[in-house]
Design a protein around this motif. Structure first.
Motif, mmCIF file in Angstrom:
data_model
loop_
_atom_site.group_PDB
_atom_site.id
_atom_site.type_symbol
_atom_site.label_atom_id
_atom_site.label_comp_id
_atom_site.label_asym_id
_atom_site.label_seq_id
_atom_site.Cartn_x
_atom_site.Cartn_y
_atom_site.Cartn_z
ATOM 1 N N VAL A 31 -9.072 7.897 13.642
ATOM 2 C CA VAL A 31 -8.236 8.869 14.361
ATOM 3 C C VAL A 31 -8.490 10.272 13.823
ATOM 4 O O VAL A 31 -8.603 11.233 14.598
ATOM 5 N N GLU A 32 -8.609 10.417 12.497
ATOM 6 C CA GLU A 32 -8.923 11.733 11.921
ATOM 7 C C GLU A 32 -10.284 12.228 12.394
ATOM 8 O O GLU A 32 -10.502 13.434 12.505
ATOM 9 N N HIS A 41 -3.270 12.050 16.599
ATOM 10 C CA HIS A 41 -3.400 12.667 15.278
ATOM 11 C C HIS A 41 -2.200 13.573 15.037
ATOM 12 O O HIS A 41 -1.789 14.272 15.944
ATOM 13 N N PRO A 42 -1.650 13.588 13.834
ATOM 14 C CA PRO A 42 -1.984 12.739 12.685
ATOM 15 C C PRO A 42 -1.336 11.357 12.845
ATOM 16 O O PRO A 42 -0.245 11.239 13.384
ATOM 17 N N LEU A 43 -2.044 10.353 12.374
ATOM 18 C CA LEU A 43 -1.542 8.985 12.430
ATOM 19 C C LEU A 43 -0.886 8.647 11.095
ATOM 20 O O LEU A 43 -1.568 8.534 10.070
ATOM 21 N N PRO A 44 0.445 8.519 11.082
ATOM 22 C CA PRO A 44 1.128 8.172 9.824
ATOM 23 C C PRO A 44 0.735 6.771 9.353
ATOM 24 O O PRO A 44 0.535 5.859 10.161
ATOM 25 N N ARG A 45 0.603 6.617 8.051
ATOM 26 C CA ARG A 45 0.235 5.321 7.460
ATOM 27 C C ARG A 45 1.187 4.221 7.938
ATOM 28 O O ARG A 45 0.747 3.111 8.248
ATOM 29 N N LEU A 160 -7.211 12.282 23.987
ATOM 30 C CA LEU A 160 -7.904 12.292 22.705
ATOM 31 C C LEU A 160 -6.866 12.462 21.600
ATOM 32 O O LEU A 160 -5.758 12.934 21.862
ATOM 33 N N PRO A 161 -7.178 12.092 20.359
ATOM 34 C CA PRO A 161 -6.192 12.148 19.284
ATOM 35 C C PRO A 161 -5.539 13.516 19.062
ATOM 36 O O PRO A 161 -4.400 13.595 18.633
ATOM 37 N N ARG A 162 -6.248 14.578 19.382
ATOM 38 C CA ARG A 162 -5.681 15.921 19.211
ATOM 39 C C ARG A 162 -5.335 16.564 20.543
ATOM 40 O O ARG A 162 -5.121 17.763 20.633
#
Length: 176
Positions: A31-32, A41-45, A160-162
């Motif tokens: 994802v980053e 993004h950001p994908l928390p743990r 997209l992730p961003r």
């Protein structure tokens, strides 16, 4: 299946806490790196680990098959088969979440994961696989090179992730 200098592949029948954390690391890295793999993004743990706990439950229930690649740093790639399908589609599986950590890209790991997933599908009695991928991405080129059949493109399918819409290309593969 093994590449002695880079990584080894194996199917997990269950997922322990250490493996779950390493799988979360791979997902977060993808994802980053702007891979469109269902997460923003950001994908928390915590969200990444929750996703993999769900996958682990599916593996334990026999609804999913999970393949991982490991190198000297731990899990560096993965792919899943969603085996649980409607009763009129017992011959089919969805290939999902083919992920390669950025440290292992461009070394043949994606191809190795795909070939191993196809073998795993055969072992599970599946004769048809389907997947979707970002249109124009390196995954699309890989699947075409490996002989997957392109069905078509759905424009503006996902973000997209961003941010920003992207199309997805649907593929299938008949297994001999």
């Amino acid at each position: 299946m093994m590449n002695a200098t880079l990584w080894s592949l194996r199917r997990l029948q269950s997922v322990n806490d250490a493996q779950l954390a390493e799988l979360a690391d791979v997902l977060i890295d993808c994802v980053e790196g702007d891979a469109s793999v269902s997460f923003m993004h950001p994908l928390p743990r915590e969200r990444a680990e929750a996703f993999w706990r769900g996958v682990a439950e599916g593996v334990a229930a026999g609804e999913r098959a999970l393949l991982v690649a490991e190198d000297g740093h731990g899990i560096c790639g993965t792919v899943q088969l969603v085996l649980a399908q409607p009763e009129n589609q017992p011959h089919r599986a969805d290939l999902a979440k083919m992920l390669v950590h950025r440290r292992c890209r461009r070394q043949g790991l994606g191809e190795a994961l795909m070939r191993a997933a196809e073998g795993m599908a055969r072992d599970c009695g599946k004769t048809l696989l389907v997947l979707d991928t970002v249109t124009g991405d390196s995954g699309e080129r890989l699947y075409l090179r490996l002989g997957w059949q392109r069905v078509g493109v759905i424009p503006g399918y996902a973000l997209l992730p961003r941010g920003g819409l992207v199309g997805t290309t649907v593929f299938y593969r008949e297994l001999a």
